[in-house]
Motif scaffolding. Structure first.
Motif, short mmCIF file in Angstrom:
data_model
loop_
_atom_site.label_atom_id
_atom_site.label_comp_id
_atom_site.label_asym_id
_atom_site.label_seq_id
_atom_site.Cartn_x
_atom_site.Cartn_y
_atom_site.Cartn_z
N THR A 207 -46.72 -11.43 -13.59
CA THR A 207 -46.75 -12.28 -14.77
C THR A 207 -47.06 -11.39 -15.96
O THR A 207 -47.85 -10.46 -15.85
CB THR A 207 -47.84 -13.36 -14.63
OG1 THR A 207 -47.59 -14.12 -13.46
CG2 THR A 207 -47.87 -14.27 -15.83
N SER A 208 -46.41 -11.66 -17.10
CA SER A 208 -46.74 -10.85 -18.27
C SER A 208 -46.99 -11.75 -19.48
O SER A 208 -46.50 -12.87 -19.56
CB SER A 208 -45.61 -9.87 -18.58
OG SER A 208 -44.45 -10.59 -18.93
N TYR A 209 -47.80 -11.21 -20.39
CA TYR A 209 -48.18 -11.93 -21.60
C TYR A 209 -47.47 -11.31 -22.78
O TYR A 209 -47.47 -10.08 -22.94
CB TYR A 209 -49.69 -11.82 -21.81
CG TYR A 209 -50.19 -12.47 -23.07
CD1 TYR A 209 -50.42 -13.84 -23.11
CD2 TYR A 209 -50.42 -11.72 -24.22
CE1 TYR A 209 -50.88 -14.45 -24.28
CE2 TYR A 209 -50.89 -12.33 -25.38
CZ TYR A 209 -51.11 -13.69 -25.40
OH TYR A 209 -51.56 -14.30 -26.55
N LEU A 219 -47.04 -16.77 -21.26
CA LEU A 219 -47.15 -16.09 -19.97
C LEU A 219 -45.87 -16.37 -19.20
O LEU A 219 -45.51 -17.53 -18.97
CB LEU A 219 -48.35 -16.62 -19.19
CG LEU A 219 -49.70 -16.07 -19.62
CD1 LEU A 219 -50.83 -16.89 -19.03
CD2 LEU A 219 -49.84 -14.61 -19.17
N GLU B 232 -53.70 -7.63 -23.08
CA GLU B 232 -52.72 -8.56 -22.53
C GLU B 232 -53.06 -8.95 -21.10
O GLU B 232 -52.57 -9.95 -20.58
CB GLU B 232 -51.30 -7.95 -22.54
CG GLU B 232 -50.67 -7.79 -23.90
CD GLU B 232 -51.11 -6.51 -24.62
OE1 GLU B 232 -51.91 -5.73 -24.04
OE2 GLU B 232 -50.66 -6.31 -25.76
N GLY B 233 -53.84 -8.12 -20.43
CA GLY B 233 -54.22 -8.43 -19.04
C GLY B 233 -55.17 -9.61 -18.94
O GLY B 233 -55.27 -10.24 -17.88
N PRO B 235 -55.18 -12.76 -20.51
CA PRO B 235 -54.50 -14.02 -20.18
C PRO B 235 -53.86 -13.99 -18.78
O PRO B 235 -53.85 -15.00 -18.08
CB PRO B 235 -53.42 -14.15 -21.27
CG PRO B 235 -53.90 -13.30 -22.39
CD PRO B 235 -54.69 -12.17 -21.77
N VAL B 236 -53.35 -12.84 -18.38
CA VAL B 236 -52.75 -12.73 -17.04
C VAL B 236 -53.82 -12.95 -15.97
O VAL B 236 -53.62 -13.69 -15.00
CB VAL B 236 -52.06 -11.36 -16.85
CG1 VAL B 236 -51.60 -11.16 -15.42
CG2 VAL B 236 -50.89 -11.21 -17.83
N MET B 239 -54.77 -16.59 -15.75
CA MET B 239 -53.79 -17.41 -15.05
C MET B 239 -53.80 -17.13 -13.55
O MET B 239 -53.64 -18.05 -12.75
CB MET B 239 -52.40 -17.18 -15.65
CG MET B 239 -51.51 -18.39 -15.58
SD MET B 239 -52.26 -19.86 -16.38
CE MET B 239 -50.93 -21.05 -16.14
N TRP B 262 -54.40 -16.58 -26.97
CA TRP B 262 -53.76 -17.50 -26.02
C TRP B 262 -54.56 -18.80 -25.88
O TRP B 262 -53.99 -19.91 -25.85
CB TRP B 262 -53.61 -16.80 -24.66
CG TRP B 262 -52.83 -17.60 -23.67
CD1 TRP B 262 -51.54 -18.04 -23.79
CD2 TRP B 262 -53.29 -18.07 -22.40
NE1 TRP B 262 -51.18 -18.73 -22.67
CE2 TRP B 262 -52.22 -18.77 -21.80
CE3 TRP B 262 -54.49 -17.95 -21.70
CZ2 TRP B 262 -52.32 -19.34 -20.54
CZ3 TRP B 262 -54.59 -18.52 -20.45
CH2 TRP B 262 -53.52 -19.21 -19.88
#
Ligand code: CA
Ligand code: CA
Lengths: 324, 324
Positions: A207-209, A219, B232-233, B235-236, B239, B262
């Protein structure tokens, strides 16, 4: 001596609470489960386990819901792939993808796990996590199973629902630890099992943001498989997500062997449970052979390891929710 | 009309409950937090959020506890590395490892993130997850900080502890989402913050499951980094572990920018909070420059994004637990 009415009432023994597992027959399986729960929740017993350690983990396919004639996630992936291929047939770049789009289950199974992952990969990629969840939820609650006619979400096992509720009432936390995709299970886990998304452990894609074209933080499921939550992966997945060894583990296939092995090797009271599919009339009967839910080593070793084998035909009074 | 004493008692307005944030000064920051919590917990308000969606995420280093003169996990890794090198100096295979074993912080910082990861990798590998947790817990509760003399576990922020408790009383679930190692934080999170291991999200190394020589099922930290829970990691990672977007996010550096972005981009009421280190007297003062906890873009954009910047010197009445 005079005893007031209120005091007399307090002296009446507490009425035995309602049966926590009404869809289980009165066999040894039900008695063993209740005896275990009583032993870990009795604050005066040596076997008492504090609430924060009452962690119960459940495999999903074949343990909480059915998995025949194929994993429901595969049936979903095939439906999505057919839809996508209808719009753009050029996505069918391999034999197994062509077999899937044609609904050719034998052609799919011939390619083994690698083929399944390819189908899931192509069908589940390039979508936001939130849109994927909504799409999977809609399918699970409207598409129907080829032989039972039930929705897939309606093919959860009533006795296992009762077991989940019973454990939660006794202050366990209940977790799904599945070889299936984490986002697929999360799409239905809260509605179907009362299990929030953060108590679902499963296989994972990448998964990437990023910000989308209009600047919306997004996401996206990119495809690819970053973690397979099966066999040796199940204890690893549990430690990643839960961070503590469970005291109760339930599965149905040899993919759950290591999860039960690790759970029941801990100190203090532990419980391992295997759902054995013995009921061709009400559900399906299968174990040592086939492409789905193979249970071989588990059957051989359950007794010596002290794991309970639940015989679906013998131990369950009903299988599906809403049945008489 | 006669009113019984009991009924009269019911007519008395409910006494305002005790201050939920006693270590926060009566400034706008405290008022804004309480107004937000009131707005999402009032069942009659349009802004009401059901309990299952009341997810609050917190960065750890610099947000829940201190991070100067270096991340506590790095200080721990250096101590472990020194010990290991004392037994076998041949493990110091690079300049940064030699710098770490010599306690040369400038030599370490010169190698950037890559150097930090190498130190953590070598010091944290080849140990069971359970032994690692016990070891880290012992260090955090006995080793002392070079300038405050407090144990590292004693350098959590009292106002943030109160915020965590307040949110939980209001039926939020509280989560740590940290760039630090998940197993390191879990070693202390329950004792320090009341947060169970499964509500900790962090960077992860590789773990494998196998039977040890005597047949004991064992999970071993193998070293290597499989996931970095930063920028960015974050929010990943949220989730992956939570599976649902938070409504409240707190951080202190630009490593938290995407997490706040986010979180606050979702529909309905949202809250973004940045702890600004402005208090050289009681804690430390730093923001736009340096190697630890850089806060630059966050300071520039907090206002336009509606994020609360907590000024530690102005908004906190005390910093450490047990202070007058
Ligand atoms: Ca299964
Ligand atoms: Ca931080």
């Amino acid at each position: 001596m005079r005893i007031s009415l209120a005091a007399a009432f307090l002296l009446v023994p507490v009425i035995a609470s309602a049966d926590p597992l009404p869809s289980w027959n009165d066999t040894g399986a039900k008695a063993a489960i209740i005896a275990f729960v009583d032993s870990v929740t009795d604050p005066d017993a040596d076997t008492y386990v504090p609430e924060a350690n009452r962690i119960a983990v459940f495999d999903n396919d074949g343990t909480l819901w059915a998995e025949q004639p194929a994993y429901f996630q595969l049936l979903y992936a095939i439906d999505v792939l057919k839809q996508k291929a209808g719009a753009d047939a050029s996505i069918l770049t391999s034999d197994v993808l062509k077999a899937a789009a044609a609904g050719d289950m034998q052609g799919i199974m011939a390619r083994g796990t690698e083929g399944l992952l390819e189908i899931i990969n192509v069908s589940h990629a390039a979508i936001t996590a939130e849109a994927f969840g909504a799409n999977a939820h809609a399918w699970l609650t409207t598409a129907t199973h080829p032989t039972t006619g039930r929705t897939y979400a309606g093919m959860i096992y009533q006795p296992m629902l009762e077991l989940l509720s019973y454990l939660r009432e006794e202050e366990f936390t209940t977790w799904i630890v599945s070889g299936g995709g984490i986002d697929f299970i999360r799409a239905i886990a809260e509605d179907a099992y009362g299990i929030p998304p953060w108590q679902v452990v499963g296989s994972q894609g990448n998964t990437s943001y990023a910000l989308s074209g209009d600047g919306t933080p997004t996401l996206t499921k990119d495809g690819g498989i970053s973690f397979i939550d099966d066999k040796e992966g199940k204890p690893v997945g549990i430690m990643r997500h839960i961070g503590r060894r469970p005291i109760f583990a339930a599965g149905n296939s040899d993919g759950d062997f290591q999860m039960l092995e690790w759970t029941t090797a801990g100190d203090g009271p532990r419980f391992g449970l295997i759902v054995h599919h013995t009921d061709a009339g009400r559900e399906f009967a299968y174990d040592r052979e086939g492409g789905i839910g193979v249970l071989d080593r588990g059957l051989d070793e359950a007794d010596e390891r002290g794991w309970l084998v639940v015989d679906m035909a013998r131990d369950w009074g009903r299988v599906w929710p809403g049945e008489e």
